[in-house]
Design a protein around this motif. Structure first.
Motif, short mmCIF file in Angstrom:
data_model
loop_
_atom_site.label_atom_id
_atom_site.label_comp_id
_atom_site.label_asym_id
_atom_site.label_seq_id
_atom_site.Cartn_x
_atom_site.Cartn_y
_atom_site.Cartn_z
N SER A 59 50.78 98.36 28.45
CA SER A 59 50.76 97.99 27.04
C SER A 59 49.43 97.32 26.72
N LEU A 60 49.00 97.48 25.49
CA LEU A 60 47.72 96.95 25.04
C LEU A 60 47.69 95.42 25.06
N MET A 61 48.81 94.79 24.75
CA MET A 61 48.86 93.33 24.66
C MET A 61 49.26 92.66 25.98
N LYS A 62 49.76 93.43 26.92
CA LYS A 62 50.27 92.86 28.16
C LYS A 62 49.20 92.05 28.88
N GLY A 63 49.50 90.78 29.09
CA GLY A 63 48.59 89.90 29.81
C GLY A 63 47.46 89.34 28.97
N ASN A 64 47.31 89.79 27.73
CA ASN A 64 46.24 89.30 26.88
C ASN A 64 46.78 88.14 26.04
N TYR A 65 46.89 86.98 26.69
CA TYR A 65 47.53 85.83 26.05
C TYR A 65 46.71 85.28 24.89
N LYS A 66 45.42 85.40 24.98
CA LYS A 66 44.57 84.92 23.89
C LYS A 66 44.83 85.74 22.62
N ALA A 67 44.89 87.04 22.74
CA ALA A 67 45.15 87.91 21.58
C ALA A 67 46.55 87.65 21.03
N ILE A 68 47.52 87.48 21.91
CA ILE A 68 48.88 87.18 21.46
C ILE A 68 48.91 85.88 20.68
N PHE A 69 48.23 84.87 21.18
CA PHE A 69 48.17 83.57 20.50
C PHE A 69 47.50 83.71 19.13
N VAL A 70 46.42 84.47 19.07
CA VAL A 70 45.71 84.68 17.80
C VAL A 70 46.63 85.40 16.81
N PHE A 71 47.34 86.43 17.26
CA PHE A 71 48.25 87.16 16.38
C PHE A 71 49.39 86.26 15.88
N ILE A 72 49.92 85.42 16.74
CA ILE A 72 50.98 84.49 16.33
C ILE A 72 50.45 83.53 15.27
N CYS A 73 49.27 83.00 15.49
CA CYS A 73 48.67 82.07 14.51
C CYS A 73 48.39 82.77 13.19
N MET A 74 47.86 83.98 13.24
CA MET A 74 47.56 84.72 12.01
C MET A 74 48.85 85.04 11.25
N THR A 75 49.90 85.39 11.97
CA THR A 75 51.17 85.69 11.32
C THR A 75 51.76 84.44 10.69
N ALA A 76 51.64 83.31 11.36
CA ALA A 76 52.13 82.05 10.80
C ALA A 76 51.39 81.70 9.51
N VAL A 77 50.08 81.87 9.52
CA VAL A 77 49.29 81.61 8.31
C VAL A 77 49.68 82.58 7.20
N GLN A 78 49.88 83.84 7.54
CA GLN A 78 50.28 84.84 6.56
C GLN A 78 51.62 84.47 5.91
N PHE A 79 52.60 84.09 6.72
CA PHE A 79 53.90 83.72 6.18
C PHE A 79 53.81 82.44 5.35
N LEU A 80 53.03 81.47 5.80
CA LEU A 80 52.87 80.24 5.01
C LEU A 80 52.25 80.54 3.65
N ALA A 81 51.26 81.41 3.63
CA ALA A 81 50.63 81.78 2.35
C ALA A 81 51.63 82.52 1.47
N PHE A 82 52.37 83.45 2.05
CA PHE A 82 53.37 84.21 1.32
C PHE A 82 54.46 83.30 0.75
N PHE A 83 54.95 82.37 1.56
CA PHE A 83 56.00 81.47 1.13
C PHE A 83 55.48 80.41 0.15
N SER A 84 54.18 80.17 0.14
CA SER A 84 53.59 79.17 -0.76
C SER A 84 53.47 79.66 -2.19
N ILE A 85 53.59 80.95 -2.43
CA ILE A 85 53.47 81.49 -3.78
C ILE A 85 54.42 80.76 -4.72
N THR A 86 55.65 80.55 -4.29
CA THR A 86 56.64 79.87 -5.12
C THR A 86 56.20 78.44 -5.43
N TYR A 87 55.63 77.76 -4.46
CA TYR A 87 55.17 76.39 -4.69
C TYR A 87 54.07 76.35 -5.75
N PHE A 88 53.14 77.28 -5.67
CA PHE A 88 52.04 77.28 -6.64
C PHE A 88 52.53 77.65 -8.04
#
Length: 124
Positions: A1-30
């Motif tokens: 698999s492309l991601m297997k063992g690439n912990y740095k990329a997995i961490f970056v993807f998790i962080c980017m997804t968290a930021v994406q969801f926070l931005a998406f969920f923040s629309i209601t707040y704004f």
């Protein structure tokens, strides 16, 4: 698999997804703040929006149409005054769903036009 063992990329993807969801969920707040409302904290709206997202994710309609709007009014009537809840829902839906469709259509149209024009310019 492309991601297997690439912990740095997995961490970056998790962080980017968290930021994406926070931005998406923040629309209601704004939207909430745009109406001059300020008694509810950002994190409260984030949690309710995340709950709404999870609740409507299983509705088998495109964009969870109907369930999203009904859920928004049901959950957010706690935060928005009665006279603003419907317009807030419409704004939220436009910003969180419909603008993505319009933007995607514009990008596809522009790319299609560019690919039609590009070969013609190359032949000259």
């Amino acid at each position: 698999s492309l991601m297997k063992g690439n912990y740095k990329a997995i961490f970056v993807f998790i962080c980017m997804t968290a930021v994406q969801f926070l931005a998406f969920f923040s629309i209601t707040y704004f939207i909430y703040r745009a109406f001059g409302l300020n008694t509810v904290q950002w994190v409260e709206i984030i949690f309710v929006q995340a709950f709404l997202y999870m609740a409507v994710s299983f509705v088998p309609t495109p964009g969870s149409t109907g369930a999203s709007e009904t859920g928004f009014i049901f959950f957010f009537k706690l935060f928005f005054p009665k006279n603003l809840i419907f317009v807030s829902m419409v704004l939220w839906r436009l910003l969180s769903y419909h603008i993505n469709i319009v933007t995607g259509a514009i990008v596809i149209l522009a790319d299609s036009i560019r690919s039609l024009v590009k070969p013609a310019a190359h032949d000259v």
